[in-house]
Design a protein around this motif. Structure first.
Motif, PDB file in Angstrom:
ATOM      1  N   ILE A  20       0.719  -1.429  -0.088  1.00 19.43           N
ATOM      2  CA  ILE A  20       0.225   0.169   0.176  1.00 19.43           C
ATOM      3  C   ILE A  20       1.161   1.515  -0.094  1.00 19.43           C
ATOM      4  CG2 ILE A  20      -1.701   1.421   1.647  1.00 19.43           C
ATOM      5  CD1 ILE A  20      -2.338  -1.823   2.182  1.00 19.43           C
ATOM      6  N   LYS A  21       0.855   2.553  -0.854  1.00 19.41           N
ATOM      7  CA  LYS A  21       1.361   3.383  -0.769  1.00 19.41           C
ATOM      8  C   LYS A  21      -0.036   4.560  -0.919  1.00 19.41           C
ATOM      9  CE  LYS A  21       3.322   2.640  -4.789  1.00 19.41           C
ATOM     10  NZ  LYS A  21       4.476   2.491  -5.440  1.00 19.41           N
ATOM     11  N   VAL A  22       0.946   5.688  -0.542  1.00 14.65           N
ATOM     12  CA  VAL A  22      -0.232   6.807  -0.417  1.00 14.65           C
ATOM     13  C   VAL A  22       0.258   7.905  -1.425  1.00 14.65           C
ATOM     14  CG1 VAL A  22      -0.919   8.651   1.109  1.00 14.65           C
ATOM     15  CG2 VAL A  22      -0.356   6.654   1.837  1.00 14.65           C
ATOM     16  N   LEU A  23      -0.533   7.483  -2.554  1.00 19.42           N
ATOM     17  CA  LEU A  23      -0.489   8.499  -3.464  1.00 19.42           C
ATOM     18  C   LEU A  23      -0.910  10.148  -3.032  1.00 19.42           C
ATOM     19  CD1 LEU A  23      -1.778   5.894  -6.726  1.00 19.42           C
ATOM     20  CD2 LEU A  23       0.632   6.640  -5.259  1.00 19.42           C
ATOM     21  N   GLU A  24      -0.382  10.853  -3.877  1.00 22.84           N
ATOM     22  CA  GLU A  24      -0.748  12.641  -3.855  1.00 22.84           C
ATOM     23  C   GLU A  24      -2.286  12.286  -4.442  1.00 22.84           C
ATOM     24  OE1 GLU A  24       1.187  16.592  -4.718  1.00 22.84           O
ATOM     25  OE2 GLU A  24       2.587  15.398  -4.448  1.00 22.84           O
ATOM     26  N   THR A  25      -3.210  13.833  -4.024  1.00 23.04           N
ATOM     27  CA  THR A  25      -4.401  13.502  -4.933  1.00 23.04           C
ATOM     28  C   THR A  25      -4.356  15.042  -4.794  1.00 23.04           C
ATOM     29  OG1 THR A  25      -4.927  14.290  -2.824  1.00 23.04           O
ATOM     30  CG2 THR A  25      -5.542  11.906  -3.571  1.00 23.04           C
ATOM     31  N   VAL A  26      -5.467  15.486  -5.894  1.00 19.04           N
ATOM     32  CA  VAL A  26      -5.202  16.686  -5.470  1.00 19.04           C
ATOM     33  C   VAL A  26      -6.598  17.234  -5.455  1.00 19.04           C
ATOM     34  CG1 VAL A  26      -5.372  19.270  -8.235  1.00 19.04           C
ATOM     35  CG2 VAL A  26      -3.590  17.001  -7.702  1.00 19.04           C
TER      36      VAL A  26
END
Length: 148
Positions: A20-26
């Motif tokens: 699980i990776k945390v991705l940057e969101t807009v």
């Protein structure tokens, strides 16, 4: 000391091979809204959602067109629409976006405040020759839609 280093290496290996990776969101920002019509902003891209008044098979669905705010295009679109209300005589304005052509269709009235504009949108793609027409908007509704 060896145990601490071994434990640190094991902990590091679990962290680096995690599934699980945390991705940057807009953030999605909903701007002005008039009835079911609204403008949404995601990053530097604006999407105008509108209800089509044409009798399609799926008349309940919203239609949309999008553009990036490259050279302050959001404000430019607003100014173009508002400038069309004061033109004499009223005339249609054709705009080209990356994926669509948009005609701003103005309808006059004896009372200038009752003049309306409709978005007439057609796709540039030959394979999906779709076109739609929005409901008419008066000047105050455009102000509310664009939050001006």
């Amino acid at each position: 000391m060896k145990k601490i280093i071994t434990l640190a290496i094991l902990l590091f290996s679990f962290v680096s091979f995690a599934q699980i990776k945390v991705l940057e969101t807009v953030p999605v920002e909903k701007l002005g809204k008039v009835n079911n019509n609204y403008i949404q902003k995601i990053g530097d891209e604006y999407t105008v959602y509108y209800t089509s008044i044409q009798n399609d098979d799926d008349s309940s669905a919203l239609r949309k067109f999008s553009f990036k705010n490259v050279n302050n295009d959001y404000t430019s679109l607003y100014n173009i629409i508002m400038g069309g209300f004061t033109a004499s005589p009223l005339y249609d304005i054709k705009l080209e976006l990356p994926n669509n052509y948009i005609w701003l269709h103005y309808t006059g009235s004896v009372i200038p405040e009752k003049a309306t504009v409709q978005f007439m949108v057609s796709s540039k793609e030959a394979s999906s020759a779709t076109s739609s027409v929005s409901e008419p908007f008066v000047k105050d509704q455009i102000n509310k839609l664009f939050q001006k």
